[in-house]
Design an enzyme around this catalytic site. Structure first.
Site, PDB file in Angstrom:
ATOM      1  N   ASN A 192       0.807  -1.235   0.000  1.00 18.54           N
ATOM      2  CA  ASN A 192       0.000   0.000   0.000  1.00 18.54           C
ATOM      3  C   ASN A 192       0.837   1.281   0.000  1.00 18.54           C
ATOM      4  OD1 ASN A 192       0.772  -0.595   2.610  1.00 18.54           O
ATOM      5  ND2 ASN A 192      -1.102   0.209   3.530  1.00 18.54           N
ATOM      6  N   CYS A 244      -3.554   0.646   6.791  1.00 19.64           N
ATOM      7  CA  CYS A 244      -3.654  -0.281   7.928  1.00 19.64           C
ATOM      8  C   CYS A 244      -4.366   0.320   9.126  1.00 19.64           C
ATOM      9  CB  CYS A 244      -2.257  -0.734   8.330  1.00 19.64           C
ATOM     10  SG  CYS A 244      -1.141   0.657   8.605  1.00 19.64           S
ATOM     11  N   GLU A 273       7.643   1.337  14.862  1.00 26.15           N
ATOM     12  CA  GLU A 273       8.435   2.035  13.863  1.00 26.15           C
ATOM     13  C   GLU A 273       8.354   3.530  14.184  1.00 26.15           C
ATOM     14  OE1 GLU A 273       7.025   0.579   9.969  1.00 26.15           O
ATOM     15  OE2 GLU A 273       8.822  -0.666   9.944  1.00 26.15           O
TER      16      GLU A 273
HETATM   17  P1  NAD Z   1       0.755  -9.780   2.986  1.00 23.87           P
HETATM   18  O1  NAD Z   1       0.858 -10.292   4.378  1.00 23.87           O
HETATM   19  O2  NAD Z   1      -0.017 -10.561   2.003  1.00 23.87           O
HETATM   20  O3  NAD Z   1       2.202  -9.584   2.343  1.00 23.87           O
HETATM   21  C1  NAD Z   1       3.177  -8.767   2.963  1.00 23.87           C
HETATM   22  C2  NAD Z   1       4.559  -9.197   2.491  1.00 23.87           C
HETATM   23  O4  NAD Z   1       4.842 -10.495   3.004  1.00 23.87           O
HETATM   24  C3  NAD Z   1       4.726  -9.294   0.983  1.00 23.87           C
HETATM   25  O5  NAD Z   1       6.000  -8.779   0.643  1.00 23.87           O
HETATM   26  C4  NAD Z   1       4.667 -10.794   0.731  1.00 23.87           C
HETATM   27  O6  NAD Z   1       5.365 -11.200  -0.423  1.00 23.87           O
HETATM   28  C5  NAD Z   1       5.331 -11.330   1.969  1.00 23.87           C
HETATM   29  N1  NAD Z   1       5.002 -12.704   2.354  1.00 23.87           N
HETATM   30  C6  NAD Z   1       3.895 -13.414   2.054  1.00 23.87           C
HETATM   31  N2  NAD Z   1       3.944 -14.615   2.657  1.00 23.87           N
HETATM   32  C7  NAD Z   1       5.102 -14.667   3.364  1.00 23.87           C
HETATM   33  C8  NAD Z   1       5.716 -15.639   4.204  1.00 23.87           C
HETATM   34  N3  NAD Z   1       5.138 -16.819   4.453  1.00 23.87           N
HETATM   35  N4  NAD Z   1       6.907 -15.357   4.774  1.00 23.87           N
HETATM   36  C9  NAD Z   1       7.497 -14.144   4.555  1.00 23.87           C
HETATM   37  N5  NAD Z   1       6.967 -13.195   3.761  1.00 23.87           N
HETATM   38  C10 NAD Z   1       5.767 -13.446   3.172  1.00 23.87           C
HETATM   39  O7  NAD Z   1       0.176  -8.294   3.126  1.00 23.87           O
HETATM   40  P2  NAD Z   1      -0.231  -7.298   1.943  1.00 23.87           P
HETATM   41  O8  NAD Z   1      -1.486  -7.821   1.325  1.00 23.87           O
HETATM   42  O9  NAD Z   1       0.949  -7.028   1.096  1.00 23.87           O
HETATM   43  O10 NAD Z   1      -0.546  -5.953   2.736  1.00 23.87           O
HETATM   44  C11 NAD Z   1      -1.792  -5.660   3.322  1.00 23.87           C
HETATM   45  C12 NAD Z   1      -1.730  -5.898   4.813  1.00 23.87           C
HETATM   46  O11 NAD Z   1      -0.653  -5.143   5.378  1.00 23.87           O
HETATM   47  C13 NAD Z   1      -2.967  -5.427   5.547  1.00 23.87           C
HETATM   48  O12 NAD Z   1      -3.339  -6.390   6.490  1.00 23.87           O
HETATM   49  C14 NAD Z   1      -2.512  -4.160   6.248  1.00 23.87           C
HETATM   50  O13 NAD Z   1      -3.245  -3.842   7.400  1.00 23.87           O
HETATM   51  C15 NAD Z   1      -1.091  -4.467   6.548  1.00 23.87           C
HETATM   52  N6  NAD Z   1      -0.296  -3.239   6.737  1.00 23.87           N
HETATM   53  C16 NAD Z   1       0.096  -2.897   8.004  1.00 23.87           C
HETATM   54  C17 NAD Z   1       0.805  -1.720   8.216  1.00 23.87           C
HETATM   55  C18 NAD Z   1       1.248  -1.305   9.589  1.00 23.87           C
HETATM   56  O14 NAD Z   1       2.130  -0.456   9.691  1.00 23.87           O
HETATM   57  N7  NAD Z   1       0.706  -1.850  10.650  1.00 23.87           N
HETATM   58  C19 NAD Z   1       1.131  -0.905   7.120  1.00 23.87           C
HETATM   59  C20 NAD Z   1       0.714  -1.285   5.853  1.00 23.87           C
HETATM   60  C21 NAD Z   1      -0.001  -2.462   5.677  1.00 23.87           C
END
Ligand code: NAD
Length: 487
Positions: free
Chosen positions: A151, A282, A461
């Site tokens: 995002n 998020c 962070e």
């Molecule tokens: P996601 O969990 O699908 O993917 C995040 C990252 O993890 C990607 O780079 C992906 O390739 C990697 N990944 C996937 N499976 C993995 C594994 N088994 N081991 C290691 N890495 C793996 O999330 P998304 O769809 O990219 O992002 C949306 C989510 O992120 C939402 O839930 C949102 O709330 C959260 N988010 C949180 C914050 C925060 O600061 N709290 C900020 C932005 C987004």
């Protein structure tokens, strides 16, 4: 027309993989493939570790103020190239230019600048113990890994690399496979600024590459941003090599609007906290609890402003303030939540359908959607949707609304709108969330620590404490008197 193919960025330059495997990246507003990226295979992974080891040796030996000067050059380059980088973010994510141009690059640069400033100020302690004394050193961890969500791709890369590099670590960063280009541009900028080769490597790919990072015995820490479910897998995998972890995960944040609130301001916050970045934030306040005395006024203004002020369309058009969702699959998921909301008895105040704007007819758009007549047990009220879907709920008692707001396993953020200063603080002190806003929503300056309670995260962070999360304390005891030994 052929599209560019980007390689992994290792040891200060692009490096070809050996498997030849690539993946395609689409523009969410057009459904067209815009470029391909090589997957980080075993060859790239070994090269990333080897160069990070060398990079770490050089970088950690520098004085913090030297590192700081180099990072500040990178900050200047980021700001100079704001528009070029913002355009990449718009094409990769589908978010409006209007936002990316003034937020994404700038808030990333701000965080690197903040930690560059803090790096030379980090000090240890010393204390006398009789005639002896000890002192402590804050030492970097070594090679860290960053794994990003899609995002805020460039901003996340900056938020992780800023403190990691300022503290003297090397970072291997894996952006989301949906949005891989921003991190490559950041690597080029770091290199141009003088960050030694290997200190910031970018590896590309999906879950398998992320898993490799979490398992690698050569990596000391993983900082992850993504979904709660993925975060749990990352923590479990990182435990195998006892890595330090920072987890920035999902949320289902409440906004409490009391009957003395400025209603227009509260409506503005609810819209910002649900429709900014087309709902893919998020900290979004997707559960809006409105006091019964102002409920009718609130939803009337919310409906009018949502229907009149939101302009969906080609995200590069500076007039557009509402973009496309990240992918066809995510579009389908958000639409399925809307269907569940209707099936479980919520009423659509506005939206509830896919959009097909003239300027971007193939984009993955979902109309800004507001549900009323919601109850706490509905799926749309309980689960993170990560799209432009707001649920409005009614309350009339302070204790009860706090209980309802806290009745979730998530705890990323929360907001309170009231003119009563005592209530504002009394209520926020009882909300189980890592970030709380009073008469505001969404602001996240570099100085302020951010992170979640409960399943929304581990660690923080930004803010001063984050630098500590990228260092380890070494205690050094100095004997000034003769040792006493029974032997
Ligand atoms: P996601 O969990 O699908 O993917 C995040 C990252 O993890 C990607 O780079 C992906 O390739 C990697 N990944 C996937 N499976 C993995 C594994 N088994 N081991 C290691 N890495 C793996 O999330 P998304 O769809 O990219 O992002 C949306 C989510 O992120 C939402 O839930 C949102 O709330 C959260 N988010 C949180 C914050 C925060 O600061 N709290 C900020 C932005 C987004």
């Amino acid at each position: 027309m052929t599209t560019p193919v980007y390689q992994n960025f290792i040891n200060g330059h692009f490096l070809a993989n050996q498997s030849g495997e690539t993946f395609a990246v689409k523009n969410p507003a057009t459904d067209a493939v815009i470029y391909h990226v090589e997957v980080a295979d075993g060859f790239i992974q070994s090269a990333a570790i080897q160069s990070a080891q060398q990079g770490f040796a050089a970088w950690s030996a520098m004085m913090p103020i030297e590192r700081s000067r180099i990072l500040l050059k990178a900050v200047a380059l980021l700001r100079e190239r704001n528009d070029e980088l913002a355009k990449i973010e718009v094409l990769d994510t589908g978010k409006p230019w209007q936002e990316a141009q003034c937020v994404d690059v700038q808030t990333g640069a701000d965080v690197i600048e903040y930690f560059a400033g803090l790096a030379p100020a980090q000090v240890g302690q010393q204390q006398m113990v009789g005639e002896d004394f000890y002192y402590t050193r804050k030492e970097p961890l070594g090679i860290c890994a960053g794994i990003g969500a899609w995002n805020y791709p460039l901003q996340i890369a900056c938020w992780k690399s800023g403190p990691a590099l300022a503290a003297g670590n090397a970072l291997i960063f894996k952006p989301s496979e949906e949005t891989p280009l921003g991190a490559i541009k950041l690597a080029e900028i770091y290199t141009e600024a003088g960050v030694p080769a290997g200190v910031f490597n970018v590896v590309q790919g999906a879950a398998e590459v992320g898993q490799w990072l979490t398992q690698s015995p050569d990596i000391e820490k993983v900082s992850f941003t993504g979904e709660v479910g993925t975060g749990k897998k990352v923590v479990a995998s990182a435990a195998g090599s006892l890595k330090d972890v920072t987890m920035e995960l999902g949320g289902k944040s409440p906004l409490l609007v009391f009957d003395d609130a400025d209603v227009s301001q509260a409506v503005g916050a609810a819209m910002l906290g649900n429709f900014y970045t087309q709902g893919e934030v998020c900290t979004n306040c997707t559960r809006i609890y409105v006091h019964k005395n102002i409920y009718q006024e609130f939803i009337a203004e919310l409906k009018t402003r949502t229907e009149q002020n939101i302009i969906a369309g080609d995200p590069l058009d500076p007039e557009v303030n509402f973009g496309a969702l990240i992918s066809k699959a995510h579009h389908g998921l958000v639409m399925s939540y809307i269907d569940k909301g209707i099936a479980e008895g919520a009423t659509l105040l506005t939206g509830g359908k896919a959009l097909c704007p003239d300027s971007a007819p193939k984009g993955y758009f979902v109309a800004p959607t507001v549900f009323i007549d919601c109850s706490d047990d509905m799926t749309i009220v309980k689960e993170e949707i990560f799209g432009p879907v707001m649920s409005v709920l009614v309350f009339d008692d302070e204790d009860d609304v706090i209980r309802r707001a806290n009745d979730t396993h998530l705890g990323l953020a929360a907001g309170v709108f009231t003119q009563d200063i005592k209530r504002a603080h009394r209520v926020t002190h009882r909300l189980q969330a890592g970030i709380c806003w009073i008469n505001s929503y969404g602001n996240s300056p570099a100085e302020m620590p951010v992170g979640g309670y409960k399943h929304s995260g581990i660690g923080r962070e930004n803010g001063i404490e984050t630098l500590d999360h990228y260092t380890q304390t070494k205690s050094i005891y100095v004997g000034m008197s003769n040792i006493e030994s029974p032997f």
